[in-house]
Scaffold this active site. Structure first.
Site, PDB file in Angstrom:
ATOM      1  N   GLY A 107       0.795  -1.233   0.000  1.00 12.84           N
ATOM      2  CA  GLY A 107       0.000   0.000   0.000  1.00 12.84           C
ATOM      3  C   GLY A 107       0.821   1.273   0.000  1.00 12.84           C
ATOM      4  N   GLN A 108       2.071   1.188  -0.471  1.00  8.78           N
ATOM      5  CA  GLN A 108       2.936   2.381  -0.474  1.00  8.78           C
ATOM      6  C   GLN A 108       2.593   3.285  -1.654  1.00  8.78           C
ATOM      7  OE1 GLN A 108       7.139   1.494  -0.780  1.00  8.78           O
ATOM      8  NE2 GLN A 108       7.738   3.603  -0.318  1.00  8.78           N
ATOM      9  N   HIS A 114       9.197   6.062   4.680  1.00  9.55           N
ATOM     10  CA  HIS A 114       8.596   6.885   5.735  1.00  9.55           C
ATOM     11  C   HIS A 114       7.931   6.001   6.759  1.00  9.55           C
ATOM     12  CE1 HIS A 114       5.750   6.527   2.359  1.00  9.55           C
ATOM     13  NE2 HIS A 114       4.786   6.490   3.270  1.00  9.55           N
ATOM     14  N   LEU A 115       8.037   6.410   8.005  1.00  6.72           N
ATOM     15  CA  LEU A 115       7.371   5.728   9.109  1.00  6.72           C
ATOM     16  C   LEU A 115       6.191   6.598   9.532  1.00  6.72           C
ATOM     17  CD1 LEU A 115       7.636   3.272  11.061  1.00  6.72           C
ATOM     18  CD2 LEU A 115       8.862   4.808  12.614  1.00  6.72           C
TER      19      LEU A 115
HETATM   20  P1  5GP Z   1       2.027   5.762   1.968  1.00  6.48           P
HETATM   21  O1  5GP Z   1       0.710   5.268   1.452  1.00  6.48           O
HETATM   22  O2  5GP Z   1       3.044   5.919   0.858  1.00  6.48           O
HETATM   23  O3  5GP Z   1       2.524   4.975   3.134  1.00  6.48           O
HETATM   24  O4  5GP Z   1       1.697   7.166   2.602  1.00  6.48           O
HETATM   25  C1  5GP Z   1       2.028   8.389   2.054  1.00  6.48           C
HETATM   26  C2  5GP Z   1       1.459   9.427   2.993  1.00  6.48           C
HETATM   27  O5  5GP Z   1       1.962  10.683   2.601  1.00  6.48           O
HETATM   28  C3  5GP Z   1      -0.075   9.526   2.966  1.00  6.48           C
HETATM   29  O6  5GP Z   1      -0.585   9.324   4.279  1.00  6.48           O
HETATM   30  C4  5GP Z   1      -0.345  10.939   2.448  1.00  6.48           C
HETATM   31  O7  5GP Z   1      -1.446  11.571   3.095  1.00  6.48           O
HETATM   32  C5  5GP Z   1       0.962  11.647   2.756  1.00  6.48           C
HETATM   33  N1  5GP Z   1       1.278  12.707   1.805  1.00  6.48           N
HETATM   34  C6  5GP Z   1       1.213  12.607   0.445  1.00  6.48           C
HETATM   35  N2  5GP Z   1       1.572  13.774  -0.132  1.00  6.48           N
HETATM   36  C7  5GP Z   1       1.885  14.613   0.900  1.00  6.48           C
HETATM   37  C8  5GP Z   1       2.330  15.979   0.931  1.00  6.48           C
HETATM   38  O8  5GP Z   1       2.515  16.647  -0.092  1.00  6.48           O
HETATM   39  N3  5GP Z   1       2.537  16.512   2.166  1.00  6.48           N
HETATM   40  C9  5GP Z   1       2.335  15.808   3.313  1.00  6.48           C
HETATM   41  N4  5GP Z   1       2.561  16.436   4.468  1.00  6.48           N
HETATM   42  N5  5GP Z   1       1.913  14.527   3.311  1.00  6.48           N
HETATM   43  C10 5GP Z   1       1.692  13.943   2.124  1.00  6.48           C
END
Ligand code: 5GP
Ligand code: ZN
Length: 127
Positions: A107-108, A114-115
């Site tokens: 689900g990335q 990132h954690l």
């Molecule tokens: P993943 O699904 O890759 O684990 O999570 C990515 C996270 O990054 C998501 O929870 C999403 O809301 C956050 N995110 C995506 N784009 C941005 C951004 O431009 N700024 C911030 N602060 N968070 C972001």
């Protein structure tokens, strides 16, 4: 001047979280040091939801090796301290959730390690 001379080693100019760590894209900071940056998730699931990232571009947990042991230890030991500072209530009644989504099945969505640190009083929007 080449692009690399103005950025830390491992900067990927096409990566959203590299740009956030470099302050090319704004974010709400939680914590920063030489190795890591922590900032609030733009779309929080819970009263506390922030991300801890290495400044070094590592695509995901799948690319982590022994050379990253100190960095990953730093991220994991920062998580409880920052969680408390951001308002997660004490263990065991409070606590928090740590998530490192990895790859498509994991689900990335953003391919810079990132954690997620998620917590605060329930109910949460997700999770
Ligand atoms: P993943 O699904 O890759 O684990 O999570 C990515 C996270 O990054 C998501 O929870 C999403 O809301 C956050 N995110 C995506 N784009 C941005 C951004 O431009 N700024 C911030 N602060 N968070 C972001
Ligand atoms: Zn990156």
């Amino acid at each position: 001047m080449s692009q690399h001379s103005v950025h830390s080693p491992g900067f990927d100019p096409n990566c959203l979280f590299c740009k956030i760590a470099a302050k090319q894209i704004p974010s709400r900071a939680v914590y920063e040091d030489e190795q890591v940056y922590a900032f609030h998730d733009i779309s929080p699931w819970a009263p506390v939801h922030f991300l801890i990232i290495p400044k070094l571009h590592i695509a995901s947990m799948a690319q982590v090796g022994p050379e990253h042991a100190q960095l990953m230890g730093h991220i994991m030991t920062l998580a409880p301290r920052l969680a408390t500072e951001q308002g997660c209530r004490p263990y065991p009644d409070g606590g928090f959730r740590l998530i490192a989504n990895t790859g498509q099945d994991g689900g990335q969505e953003v391919h810079h390690l990132h954690l997620h640190v998620i917590g605060g009083p329930r109910p949460w929007a997700k999770g």
